[in-house]
Design an enzyme around this catalytic site. Structure first.
Site, PDB file in Angstrom:
ATOM      1  NE  ARG A 163     -82.251 -49.133   6.073  1.00  0.00           N
ATOM      2  CZ  ARG A 163     -81.953 -48.397   5.000  1.00  0.00           C
ATOM      3  NH1 ARG A 163     -82.885 -48.041   4.166  1.00  0.00           N
ATOM      4  NH2 ARG A 163     -80.721 -48.041   4.749  1.00  0.00           N
ATOM      5  CE  LYS A 210     -92.391 -51.201  -4.244  1.00  0.00           C
ATOM      6  NZ  LYS A 210     -91.862 -52.564  -4.392  1.00  0.00           N
ATOM      7  CB  CYS A 267     -90.059 -53.169   1.191  1.00  0.00           C
ATOM      8  SG  CYS A 267     -88.575 -53.110   0.248  1.00  0.00           S
TER       9      CYS A 267
HETATM   10  N1  LIG Z   1     -82.982 -52.789  -0.825  1.00  0.00           N
HETATM   11  C1  LIG Z   1     -84.093 -53.477  -1.014  1.00  0.00           C
HETATM   12  O1  LIG Z   1     -84.237 -54.682  -0.762  1.00  0.00           O
HETATM   13  C2  LIG Z   1     -85.247 -52.766  -1.581  1.00  0.00           C
HETATM   14  C3  LIG Z   1     -86.234 -53.550  -2.075  1.00  0.00           C
HETATM   15  C4  LIG Z   1     -87.298 -52.919  -2.626  1.00  0.00           C
HETATM   16  C5  LIG Z   1     -87.384 -51.563  -2.663  1.00  0.00           C
HETATM   17  N2  LIG Z   1     -86.399 -50.785  -2.192  1.00  0.00           N
HETATM   18  C6  LIG Z   1     -86.545 -49.329  -2.321  1.00  0.00           C
HETATM   19  O2  LIG Z   1     -85.555 -48.840  -3.282  1.00  0.00           O
HETATM   20  C7  LIG Z   1     -85.143 -47.523  -2.894  1.00  0.00           C
HETATM   21  C8  LIG Z   1     -83.634 -47.458  -2.721  1.00  0.00           C
HETATM   22  O3  LIG Z   1     -83.289 -48.428  -1.795  1.00  0.00           O
HETATM   23  P1  LIG Z   1     -81.794 -48.994  -1.717  1.00  0.00           P
HETATM   24  O4  LIG Z   1     -81.888 -50.296  -1.003  1.00  0.00           O
HETATM   25  O5  LIG Z   1     -81.119 -48.941  -3.048  1.00  0.00           O
HETATM   26  O6  LIG Z   1     -81.057 -47.897  -0.769  1.00  0.00           O
HETATM   27  P2  LIG Z   1     -79.524 -47.866  -0.353  1.00  0.00           P
HETATM   28  O7  LIG Z   1     -79.487 -47.253   0.996  1.00  0.00           O
HETATM   29  O8  LIG Z   1     -78.871 -49.178  -0.578  1.00  0.00           O
HETATM   30  O9  LIG Z   1     -78.855 -46.845  -1.433  1.00  0.00           O
HETATM   31  C9  LIG Z   1     -79.298 -45.524  -1.576  1.00  0.00           C
HETATM   32  C10 LIG Z   1     -78.191 -44.733  -2.275  1.00  0.00           C
HETATM   33  O10 LIG Z   1     -78.697 -43.452  -2.617  1.00  0.00           O
HETATM   34  C11 LIG Z   1     -77.694 -42.489  -2.394  1.00  0.00           C
HETATM   35  N3  LIG Z   1     -78.322 -41.175  -2.267  1.00  0.00           N
HETATM   36  C12 LIG Z   1     -78.918 -40.657  -1.180  1.00  0.00           C
HETATM   37  N4  LIG Z   1     -79.394 -39.419  -1.475  1.00  0.00           N
HETATM   38  C13 LIG Z   1     -79.107 -39.177  -2.781  1.00  0.00           C
HETATM   39  C14 LIG Z   1     -79.352 -38.097  -3.666  1.00  0.00           C
HETATM   40  N5  LIG Z   1     -80.013 -37.004  -3.266  1.00  0.00           N
HETATM   41  N6  LIG Z   1     -78.912 -38.185  -4.949  1.00  0.00           N
HETATM   42  C15 LIG Z   1     -78.253 -39.289  -5.349  1.00  0.00           C
HETATM   43  N7  LIG Z   1     -77.985 -40.355  -4.561  1.00  0.00           N
HETATM   44  C16 LIG Z   1     -78.421 -40.286  -3.288  1.00  0.00           C
HETATM   45  C17 LIG Z   1     -76.986 -42.974  -1.141  1.00  0.00           C
HETATM   46  O11 LIG Z   1     -75.695 -42.402  -1.036  1.00  0.00           O
HETATM   47  C18 LIG Z   1     -76.962 -44.495  -1.374  1.00  0.00           C
HETATM   48  O12 LIG Z   1     -75.783 -44.871  -2.062  1.00  0.00           O
HETATM   49  C19 LIG Z   1     -85.915 -47.206  -1.625  1.00  0.00           C
HETATM   50  O13 LIG Z   1     -87.144 -46.578  -1.927  1.00  0.00           O
HETATM   51  C20 LIG Z   1     -86.246 -48.583  -1.045  1.00  0.00           C
HETATM   52  O14 LIG Z   1     -87.350 -48.538  -0.223  1.00  0.00           O
HETATM   53  C21 LIG Z   1     -85.308 -51.360  -1.646  1.00  0.00           C
HETATM   54  C1  LIG Z   2     -89.939 -54.751  -4.897  1.00  0.00           C
HETATM   55  C2  LIG Z   2     -90.120 -54.995  -3.464  1.00  0.00           C
HETATM   56  O1  LIG Z   2     -90.473 -54.124  -2.723  1.00  0.00           O
HETATM   57  N1  LIG Z   2     -89.850 -56.258  -3.074  1.00  0.00           N
HETATM   58  C3  LIG Z   2     -90.045 -56.554  -1.687  1.00  0.00           C
HETATM   59  C4  LIG Z   2     -89.007 -57.506  -1.220  1.00  0.00           C
HETATM   60  O2  LIG Z   2     -89.259 -57.547   0.143  1.00  0.00           O
HETATM   61  P1  LIG Z   2     -88.141 -57.819   1.219  1.00  0.00           P
HETATM   62  O3  LIG Z   2     -86.802 -57.903   0.591  1.00  0.00           O
HETATM   63  O4  LIG Z   2     -88.335 -56.821   2.289  1.00  0.00           O
HETATM   64  O5  LIG Z   2     -88.459 -59.303   1.686  1.00  0.00           O
HETATM   65  P2  LIG Z   2     -89.811 -60.006   2.169  1.00  0.00           P
HETATM   66  O6  LIG Z   2     -89.719 -61.399   1.673  1.00  0.00           O
HETATM   67  O7  LIG Z   2     -91.014 -59.226   1.814  1.00  0.00           O
HETATM   68  O8  LIG Z   2     -89.646 -60.029   3.798  1.00  0.00           O
HETATM   69  C5  LIG Z   2     -89.897 -58.888   4.571  1.00  0.00           C
HETATM   70  C6  LIG Z   2     -89.910 -59.374   6.030  1.00  0.00           C
HETATM   71  O9  LIG Z   2     -91.048 -60.191   6.268  1.00  0.00           O
HETATM   72  C7  LIG Z   2     -90.679 -61.467   6.779  1.00  0.00           C
HETATM   73  N2  LIG Z   2     -91.590 -62.468   6.216  1.00  0.00           N
HETATM   74  C8  LIG Z   2     -91.738 -62.565   4.875  1.00  0.00           C
HETATM   75  C9  LIG Z   2     -92.615 -63.468   4.334  1.00  0.00           C
HETATM   76  C10 LIG Z   2     -93.364 -64.322   5.186  1.00  0.00           C
HETATM   77  O10 LIG Z   2     -94.161 -65.170   4.767  1.00  0.00           O
HETATM   78  N3  LIG Z   2     -93.182 -64.204   6.541  1.00  0.00           N
HETATM   79  C11 LIG Z   2     -92.315 -63.290   7.071  1.00  0.00           C
HETATM   80  O11 LIG Z   2     -92.172 -63.209   8.302  1.00  0.00           O
HETATM   81  C12 LIG Z   2     -89.232 -61.643   6.332  1.00  0.00           C
HETATM   82  O12 LIG Z   2     -88.538 -62.503   7.206  1.00  0.00           O
HETATM   83  C13 LIG Z   2     -88.698 -60.217   6.400  1.00  0.00           C
HETATM   84  O13 LIG Z   2     -88.287 -59.881   7.698  1.00  0.00           O
HETATM   85  O14 LIG Z   2     -89.153 -58.791  -1.791  1.00  0.00           O
HETATM   86  C14 LIG Z   2     -90.416 -59.405  -1.541  1.00  0.00           C
HETATM   87  C15 LIG Z   2     -90.438 -60.773  -2.177  1.00  0.00           C
HETATM   88  O15 LIG Z   2     -89.449 -61.547  -1.530  1.00  0.00           O
HETATM   89  C16 LIG Z   2     -91.502 -58.509  -2.120  1.00  0.00           C
HETATM   90  O16 LIG Z   2     -92.759 -59.077  -1.834  1.00  0.00           O
HETATM   91  C17 LIG Z   2     -91.410 -57.155  -1.480  1.00  0.00           C
HETATM   92  O17 LIG Z   2     -92.413 -56.292  -2.086  1.00  0.00           O
END
Ligand SMILES: NC(=O)c1ccc[n+]([C@@H]2O[C@H](COP(=O)([O-])OP(=O)(O)OC[C@H]3O[C@@H](n4cnc5c(N)ncnc54)[C@H](O)[C@@H]3O)[C@@H](O)[C@H]2O)c1
Ligand SMILES: CC(=O)N[C@@H]1[C@@H](OP(=O)(O)OP(=O)(O)OC[C@H]2O[C@@H](n3ccc(=O)[nH]c3=O)[C@H](O)[C@@H]2O)O[C@H](CO)[C@@H](O)[C@@H]1O
Length: 456
Positions: free
Chosen positions: A359, A237, A291
């Protein structure tokens, strides 16, 4: 050792695998999903679709209340509101804000709470630890704990497992623990969770890997890849994210050459990518989100080796906002205007198009640099309201109200659909900088500068 054996536990179960599968999909094995955010609520919904017996856990009581009413607080996820409503109405999904009570009832514990960074860019596992402690307090023999949140390599083995043993009084080998990373993007979460990509699973022991594979074989339509162990799966990851950050940094570095080389670098990248050994990403104003700007620190702060390439890539991406501001300054100077006597409109504040998330958004750094240099900055974003950027430098104006032709310079930072339809002629005689190659060009007499392409 804790005597309570979970009669429904899959780890080291007395029943054969076929019966375990039946038990899981028939709701005999209660599931708890910890974290009902942008990633967790979709995950809980899919688990409820598969098993029919899920309790979502969120420390935010209002989140639990919303879900229990069949509501959906996560926006921008196609199909999610309907899925949550249906699953709650049929009793397949409920929610609570009491983690330990939920843990005492569940046999499969899925953790997807935020794992972010401290102000010093150190991995911040406080939220993960809190969730794991709650689970430990309710853990039974035969249970399995699945970590989906992205963590530094070694976290399951060195942090989560000892914490679960300490809180539960159980020994290693009495319950399962596996790292099964979410590979989910905002805006397409259900599609991704159901199987856009293979699901990676890796346990702290072979039985944990087996149980995790059995579970996700039911959850995903795609393949399940069994990594050698939890740490390998954690590396998968983090490596995915680091690859993307380094690749974007290469694109950004090449994109800065467009003036020196007098070529459209993005055209050269597109053509270079026509052969399979090249996949250069797209230049932009920087890297935002939960991320990609975070995961490199889960590696650099976890190992003794310095990782100069990874660190340099982070610095290249973080410095793109300064490059954008210098380009605005140059475009204004070319027309005899001084930045500290100019008005600048920033189109887009979210970190990427179509996702209402700010963020680590590059737009915030661009706004800060411009204000520090004396520019009068206005921000607009069709997905946000003033409160979303209340702490940002500059003034927010709703996209419906902004007069795009009233500025000395216009900078497109996020390629929202609403901006792609804008004809640069709408910007009056402003200097235009498009950092996302989103504005049409050649269809008007308004030459503008596009990052990586130059002025056309
Ligand atoms: N949002 C994205 O695009 C994205 C993409 C890929 C990976 N991730 C990863 O997924 C994970 C979660 O991200 P997210 O976007 O869902 O976060 P988020 O901030 O949208 O939601 C997190 C939730 O967890 C709850 N929470 C906090 N502490 C807690 C606890 N101890 N027990 C139960 N609930 C609790 C919060 O109240 C909140 O509702 C993170 O590791 C993030 O890096 C997020
Ligand atoms: C499961 C998970 O973890 N999924 C993540 C999620 O990532 P994410 O939601 O954070 O989005 P990203 O697309 O990675 O963008 C991040 C930032 O990078 C900028 N960017 C991006 C591409 C590029 O060519 N040039 C750029 O400048 C963009 O503007 C933004 O600010 O989805 C992606 C697939 O979409 C995955 O790969 C990535 O693991």
């Amino acid at each position: 050792m804790k005597s309570r054996q979970s009669e429904r536990g899959l780890y080291d179960a007395d029943i054969d695998e076929a019966r375990q599968r039946v038990a899981l999909v028939s709701g005999e094995v209660p599931v708890a999903v910890y974290g009902l955010g942008k990633m967790g609520l979709p995950l809980a919904g899919v688990y409820a679709e598969v098993t029919g017996n899920v309790v979502g856990v969120d420390v935010d009581e209002s989140v639990a209340r919303t879900v229990n009413s069949g509501g959906c607080h996560v926006e921008g996820e196609p199909g999610l509101a309907e899925l949550v409503e249906e699953r709650v109405n049929e009793g397949a999904l409920s929610a609570t804000h009491e983690p330990t009570a939920a843990a005492a009832e569940a046999s499969v514990h899925v953790v997807i709470v935020p794992t972010l960074l401290t102000d010093d860019n150190e991995p911040d596992l406080a939220t993960l630890r809190a969730a794991v402690e709650s689970i430990g307090a309710g853990l039974s023999e035969g249970d399995v704990v699945v970590i989906e949140s992205t963590v530094p390599p070694g976290t399951c083995r060195d942090v989560v497992l000892p914490l679960l043993c300490a809180e539960s009084g159980l020994d290693e080998g009495a319950f399962g623990l596996a790292f099964c990373p979410e590979r989910t993007s905002s805006g397409r979460a259900l599609e991704d969770i159901r199987g856009s990509y293979p699901k990676v699973v890796g346990g702290v022991d072979d039985e944990s890997t087996r149980v995790a594979a059995l579970i996700y074989d039911q959850v995903t339509d795609n393949d399940v890849i069994e990594a050698s162990d939890a740490t390998t799966a954690e590396c998968v990851k983090v490596f995915e994210g680091v690859y993307r950050d380094v690749n974007i940094a290469l694109a950004n570095e090449l994109g800065r050459l467009t003036d020196d080389l007098a070529v459209d670098v993005t055209e050269a990248i597109d053509v270079a990518n026509t052969q399979p050994f090249c996949d250069i990403h797209t230049p932009g104003p920087g890297v935002g989100g939960h991320c990609i700007p975070v995961y490199p620190y889960f590696l650099t702060e976890q190992v003794d080796y310095d990782l100069p390439l990874v660190r340099t890539a982070r610095a290249v991406n973080d410095r793109m906002s300064e490059f954008v501001v210098r380009k605005v300054d140059q475009l204004l100077a070319d027309r005899g205007q001084a930045l500290d006597d100019s008005t600048v409109l920033l189109l887009g504040a979210t970190y990427r198009a179509g996702v209402a998330e700010t963020r680590k958004a590059p737009a915030r750094a661009v706004a800060r640099h411009l204000v520090e240099l004396g520019a009068d900055v206005t921000l607009t974003d069709p997905m946000l309201e003033a409160d979303d950027v209340a702490s940002w430098p500059g003034t927010f104006v709703p996209t419906t109200d902004v007069e795009t032709d009233a500025f000395d310079a216009v900078v497109l930072l996020t390629a929202h659909d609403e901006f792609e339809s804008l004809d640069p002629a709408a910007f009056g005689d402003a200097a235009i900088l498009d950092t996302r190659r989103a504005l049409a060009s050649g269809t008007h007499d308004r030459p503008h500068y596009a990052l990586g392409r130059g002025t056309k």
